[in-house]
Design an enzyme around this catalytic site. Structure first.
Site, short mmCIF file in Angstrom:
data_model
loop_
_atom_site.label_atom_id
_atom_site.label_comp_id
_atom_site.label_asym_id
_atom_site.label_seq_id
_atom_site.Cartn_x
_atom_site.Cartn_y
_atom_site.Cartn_z
N HIS A 172 7.75 2.22 10.13
CA HIS A 172 7.06 1.30 9.59
C HIS A 172 7.84 0.07 9.22
CE1 HIS A 172 2.59 3.44 10.76
NE2 HIS A 172 3.51 4.21 9.94
N PHE B 38 -5.48 13.87 2.64
CA PHE B 38 -6.32 12.51 1.53
C PHE B 38 -6.76 12.46 1.82
CE2 PHE B 38 -0.98 13.82 0.83
CZ PHE B 38 -0.76 13.12 1.57
N ASP C 15 -8.94 10.50 1.91
CA ASP C 15 -10.09 8.50 1.60
C ASP C 15 -10.98 8.20 2.60
OD1 ASP C 15 -7.89 7.14 4.48
OD2 ASP C 15 -8.71 9.14 4.23
N ASP D 152 -1.93 14.10 8.40
CA ASP D 152 -2.76 13.84 7.62
C ASP D 152 -2.36 11.89 8.37
OD1 ASP D 152 -2.87 11.59 5.63
OD2 ASP D 152 -4.10 12.55 5.13
N ASP E 48 -2.99 6.85 11.42
CA ASP E 48 -1.89 5.84 11.99
C ASP E 48 -2.39 6.02 13.34
OD1 ASP E 48 1.20 6.62 11.57
OD2 ASP E 48 0.11 5.29 10.84
N1 LIG Z 1 -5.48 9.97 4.51
C1 LIG Z 1 -4.64 8.57 4.28
N2 LIG Z 1 -5.10 7.42 3.94
C2 LIG Z 1 -3.92 7.00 4.17
C3 LIG Z 1 -2.95 6.81 4.35
C4 LIG Z 1 -2.63 5.65 4.61
C5 LIG Z 1 -1.42 4.59 4.92
N3 LIG Z 1 -0.49 6.04 5.02
C6 LIG Z 1 0.95 5.55 5.71
C7 LIG Z 1 1.92 6.25 5.68
C8 LIG Z 1 2.59 7.26 6.43
C9 LIG Z 1 1.15 6.61 7.23
O1 LIG Z 1 2.61 6.69 8.93
C10 LIG Z 1 0.94 5.83 7.31
O2 LIG Z 1 1.37 4.66 8.45
C11 LIG Z 1 -3.61 4.16 3.68
N4 LIG Z 1 -4.91 5.58 3.31
C12 LIG Z 1 -5.72 5.73 2.82
O3 LIG Z 1 -6.58 4.41 3.53
C13 LIG Z 1 -7.82 3.83 3.44
C14 LIG Z 1 -6.73 2.60 4.00
O4 LIG Z 1 -7.28 2.40 5.21
P1 LIG Z 1 -7.33 1.00 5.74
O5 LIG Z 1 -8.05 -0.54 5.00
O6 LIG Z 1 -7.78 1.08 7.08
O7 LIG Z 1 -5.86 0.58 6.12
C15 LIG Z 1 -7.70 3.47 1.93
O8 LIG Z 1 -7.90 4.43 1.27
C16 LIG Z 1 -5.53 4.00 1.78
O9 LIG Z 1 -5.50 4.56 0.55
C17 LIG Z 1 -2.33 7.88 5.04
O10 LIG Z 1 -1.37 7.98 5.33
N5 LIG Z 1 -3.79 8.67 5.29
#
Ligand SMILES: Nc1nc2c(c(CN[C@H]3C=C[C@H](O)[C@@H]3O)cn2[C@@H]2O[C@H](COP(=O)(O)O)[C@@H](O)[C@H]2O)c(=O)[nH]1
Length: 415
Positions: free
Chosen positions: A79, A268, A270, A387, A392
């Site tokens: 990224h 996770f 979210d 996840d 992504d």
């Molecule tokens: N379950 C889960 N939640 C994740 C991520 C990530 C980013 N992780 C990066 C690292 C490796 C991956 O390849 C991703 O590129 C952010 N979030 C959560 O989402 C929300 C943000 O959403 P939006 O406002 O639309 O960007 C917020 O609660 C944030 O904590 C994830 O990976 N998994």
């Protein structure tokens, strides 16, 4: 032997059966209880359910696409904004990021007016606005990833943090005060208990992912992501878990990212993964809950409905993970059985079945089949990679205007 002396063998049997004087066996493996709590929530949920057939179908699609995209821990560093160096600076960056990795969604309906960070000629929103703000601060020589800085109220003033998160629009970053408090608290705890460095937390966890999650939840209130459901404490530990996952992925399972029990980390909970699970037909909402989400009505943090969305989503990704590993094992069996047919080695010579099997396990660069599959030394797909892939993918769908349902709106520091 006199009558009043007991038979030593009988004594030993008795001691063993009573567990007396047993040498202390190995300590029980640390566990976070997140997955079993998720199962409990799912089993007792009223407004959220899972569709087994769609979950099975989604697992197959996800697995195929993860293979096509060679999805692995390497995807994390690929990224654009994520740090690339594998050093303590990246550890500090990841800690800072996951202390603040929550609640980026906007109350603005006009996309162009929502909070955004301008960096490297682009406007970043959502999670990426946080990463961009931290990178921009470091470029401006603001030591935003240093716990000493977080502690120093003369250095990290409210104005300095507002400068770090200055928006390219009129809308400011949500929960600004809470974010400042997260940094202050983490600075205090690290200073008082871990000699000022998060590296010491990693050392204390002895390469156990579960132990590090528990250490974070026990020592830092802002990682203690728990709730009460049906009278029982349930744990999500979303930011503690994603912190461990980001370390593991960034360091590709080595150095500060080496964890012998990384498979203990769950999805996770979210606001994006429930959205894509619903979009895939796996996660089903009751009509009143679906109506609340579609009308962008807030769902209160800690409410039964919010807990059911989070818990059922964790359990859904667990079922997807189990199905993917079933598919993986099936494909392995099929591949191995095909190896019993005629095998030609790389020099076009016919070789015996046994040699073929051995040869096939060590691919040209000396790595085993598994390591080549997803680049981190094990063939099993874990909840973290599923996840990351789902998040992504949801962001791609959002970018392309292909969301079929909004994400749920809970304003919270937990996610
Ligand atoms: N379950 C889960 N939640 C994740 C991520 C990530 C980013 N992780 C990066 C690292 C490796 C991956 O390849 C991703 O590129 C952010 N979030 C959560 O989402 C929300 C943000 O959403 P939006 O406002 O639309 O960007 C917020 O609660 C944030 O904590 C994830 O990976 N998994």
């Amino acid at each position: 032997m006199s009558d009043d002396e007991a038979d030593p063998e009988l004594l030993e049997l008795l001691r063993q059966s009573l567990g007396l004087g047993k040498k202390n066996g190995p300590p029980p493996a640390p566990e976070t209880k997140v997955l079993q709590n998720a199962r409990f929530i799912f089993d007792n949920a009223i407004d959220v359910a899972l569709d087994p057939r769609s979950t099975k179908a989604a697992a197959r699609t996800i697995w195929q696409q993860m293979q096509e995209k060679h999805y692995s821990t390497k995807s994390w560093s690929a990224h654009e904004l994520h740090p690339k160096s594998k050093d303590e600076g990246t550890v500090d960056f990841i800690l800072t990021m996951d202390l603040l990795n929550f609640s980026f969604w906007s109350d603005e309906t006009d996309e162009s007016k929502r909070f955004a960070i301008e960096y490297r000629g682009q406007k970043w929103t959502g999670y990426w606005s946080l990463v961009a703000a931290l990178q921009r601060a470091l470029d401006e020589d603001i030591p935003i990833t240093s716990p000493d800085f977080w502690l120093d109220e003369d250095a990290l003033t409210e104005d300095v943090l507002r400068h770090v998160f200055r928006s390219a629009t009129d809308e400011q970053i949500p929960l600004f005060e809470e974010r400042l408090e997260c940094l202050r608290e983490a600075g205090r705890v690290l200073d008082e208990k871990f000699d000022g460095s998060f590296i010491n937390c990693i050392y204390d966890a002895n390469q156990s992912a579960a132990a590090l999650v528990n250490l974070l939840a026990e020592n830092f209130a802002c990682f203690r992501d728990e709730a009460l459901f049906d009278g029982r404490k349930v744990r999500f530990y979303k930011r503690a878990q994603i912190l461990v996952a980001d370390l593991w992925a960034s360091f590709e399972g080595e150095s500060f990212g080496e964890f012998h029990d990384i498979e203990n980390i769950t999805m996770f909970a979210d606001y994006r993964i429930p959205q894509i699970l619903n979009q895939l037909g796996c996660l089903l909402y009751s009509p009143p809950l679906e109506s609340q989400i579609r009308r962008l009505q807030p769902i209160e943090g800690g409410s039964t409905r919010e807990i059911e969305i989070r818990g059922a989503s964790i359990w859904c990704v667990e079922l997807i993970r189990q199905e993917i590993n079933r598919l993986h094992s099936e494909s392995q069996t099929a591949t191995n059985s095909s190896r019993h047919s005629l095998d030609i080695d790389r020099n076009g010579q016919q070789i015996s079945n046994l040699e073929a099997k051995t040869a096939a396990m060590t691919i040209s660069d000396g790595k085993t089949q598994d390591e080549n599959e997803n680049g981190n030394g094990n063939s099993r797909v874990n909840a973290i990679l599923i996840d990351f892939f789902l998040y992504d993918t949801m962001k791609e769908l959002e970018r392309d205007g292909r969301e079929t349902i909004p994400h749920h709106r809970t304003r919270s520091i937990w996610y």
